[in-house]
Design a protein around this motif. Sequence first.
Motif, PDB file in Angstrom:
ATOM      1  N   ILE A   1       0.856  -1.187   0.000  1.00  0.00           N
ATOM      2  CA  ILE A   1       0.000   0.000   0.000  1.00  0.00           C
ATOM      3  C   ILE A   1       0.895   1.241   0.000  1.00  0.00           C
ATOM      4  CG2 ILE A   1      -1.971  -1.150   1.073  1.00  0.00           C
ATOM      5  CD1 ILE A   1      -1.074  -0.119   3.759  1.00  0.00           C
ATOM      6  N   GLN A   2       0.281   2.419   0.017  1.00  0.00           N
ATOM      7  CA  GLN A   2       1.033   3.661  -0.146  1.00  0.00           C
ATOM      8  C   GLN A   2       1.157   4.441   1.163  1.00  0.00           C
ATOM      9  OE1 GLN A   2      -0.147   5.742  -4.076  1.00  0.00           O
ATOM     10  NE2 GLN A   2      -1.937   4.490  -3.557  1.00  0.00           N
ATOM     11  N   SER A   3       2.213   5.223   1.238  1.00  0.00           N
ATOM     12  CA  SER A   3       2.427   6.150   2.349  1.00  0.00           C
ATOM     13  C   SER A   3       3.086   7.406   1.797  1.00  0.00           C
ATOM     14  CB  SER A   3       3.320   5.532   3.419  1.00  0.00           C
ATOM     15  OG  SER A   3       3.748   6.505   4.363  1.00  0.00           O
TER      16      SER A   3
ATOM     17  N   LEU B   1       3.948  -6.585   5.371  1.00  0.00           N
ATOM     18  CA  LEU B   1       3.249  -5.329   5.125  1.00  0.00           C
ATOM     19  C   LEU B   1       4.246  -4.363   4.498  1.00  0.00           C
ATOM     20  CD1 LEU B   1       0.901  -3.280   5.544  1.00  0.00           C
ATOM     21  CD2 LEU B   1       1.777  -2.931   7.870  1.00  0.00           C
ATOM     22  N   GLU B   2       3.971  -3.944   3.267  1.00  0.00           N
ATOM     23  CA  GLU B   2       4.902  -3.062   2.551  1.00  0.00           C
ATOM     24  C   GLU B   2       4.226  -1.732   2.223  1.00  0.00           C
ATOM     25  OE1 GLU B   2       7.455  -2.793  -1.636  1.00  0.00           O
ATOM     26  OE2 GLU B   2       6.505  -4.685  -1.064  1.00  0.00           O
TER      27      GLU B   2
ATOM     28  N   ILE C   1      -4.618   2.357  -4.807  1.00  0.00           N
ATOM     29  CA  ILE C   1      -3.833   1.255  -5.375  1.00  0.00           C
ATOM     30  C   ILE C   1      -3.397   0.308  -4.255  1.00  0.00           C
ATOM     31  CG2 ILE C   1      -1.683   0.646  -6.549  1.00  0.00           C
ATOM     32  CD1 ILE C   1      -1.885   3.321  -8.027  1.00  0.00           C
ATOM     33  N   THR C   2      -3.692  -0.962  -4.451  1.00  0.00           N
ATOM     34  CA  THR C   2      -3.380  -1.994  -3.467  1.00  0.00           C
ATOM     35  C   THR C   2      -2.919  -3.244  -4.199  1.00  0.00           C
ATOM     36  OG1 THR C   2      -5.189  -1.152  -2.083  1.00  0.00           O
ATOM     37  CG2 THR C   2      -4.272  -3.308  -1.503  1.00  0.00           C
ATOM     38  N   LYS C   3      -1.781  -3.780  -3.791  1.00  0.00           N
ATOM     39  CA  LYS C   3      -1.302  -5.046  -4.355  1.00  0.00           C
ATOM     40  C   LYS C   3      -1.309  -6.097  -3.245  1.00  0.00           C
ATOM     41  CE  LYS C   3       1.632  -2.926  -7.896  1.00  0.00           C
ATOM     42  NZ  LYS C   3       3.010  -2.832  -8.464  1.00  0.00           N
ATOM     43  N   VAL C   4      -1.794  -7.274  -3.579  1.00  0.00           N
ATOM     44  CA  VAL C   4      -1.950  -8.335  -2.591  1.00  0.00           C
ATOM     45  C   VAL C   4      -1.397  -9.639  -3.136  1.00  0.00           C
ATOM     46  CG1 VAL C   4      -3.566  -9.541  -1.081  1.00  0.00           C
ATOM     47  CG2 VAL C   4      -4.097  -7.215  -1.853  1.00  0.00           C
TER      48      VAL C   4
END
Length: 216
Positions: free
Chosen positions: A8-10, A45-46, A200-203
């Motif tokens: 996810i983003q930060s 968790l990235e 945007i989410t990658k799993v």
Amino acid sequence: MKLAHIQIQSNNIEQTATFYKNILDLPIIEKTKDFVSIQAGNSVLEFVENPEFKSIYHFAFNIPENKLDEAIEWCKSKVDLIFIEDQKVITNFENWNANAVYFYDNNGNLLEFIARHDLDNAQTEAFSSKAILNISEIGIVNENPLELGKQLIAEHGLAFFSKNANSELFAAVGNDEGLLIMVKPNRNWYPTQTPSESNITKVKIENKGTKIELKF
């Protein structure tokens, strides 16, 4: 179904790394100026850097089914738990046979510790960050949650969460070990008044021996 990895983003990798390392006491796997990856039990968790990012995510961690009260005490010196009502912090999900508490990270993301009583994961050790078992849920925002669920089931052999009343507003794919929680945009993330937004989410999922990579 297991959520092996979520990305996810930060908008501030430095502050995010500090929060998860120093506040939640989780190990940092790798950190650069562009991303940080964190070990959360059996999951990773990235966060990736996006200076323009101003939204939030919702995700949950499974904890031992007998450790919610200890987790609450552990949290008190670290984060502010979110009150549900009448100074109570515990939510009881009767249909899911689970209890949960909520708090925010440094990004404003809505985090959750959830004790699922149908999982055989009770522990005798005192609660600590080492008792965080895995990423349990990740929220996915989509205009058609039910249709997205059906698509994931058809393409990847997944299944709707049998304990959930899946609908066009809210649907869940997976099981007690790991869930994709799909909601329509602008539905408030429980128990807050924060509306959901599509981000945007990658799993990376592991399901019955099969590894699946998804991007939303």
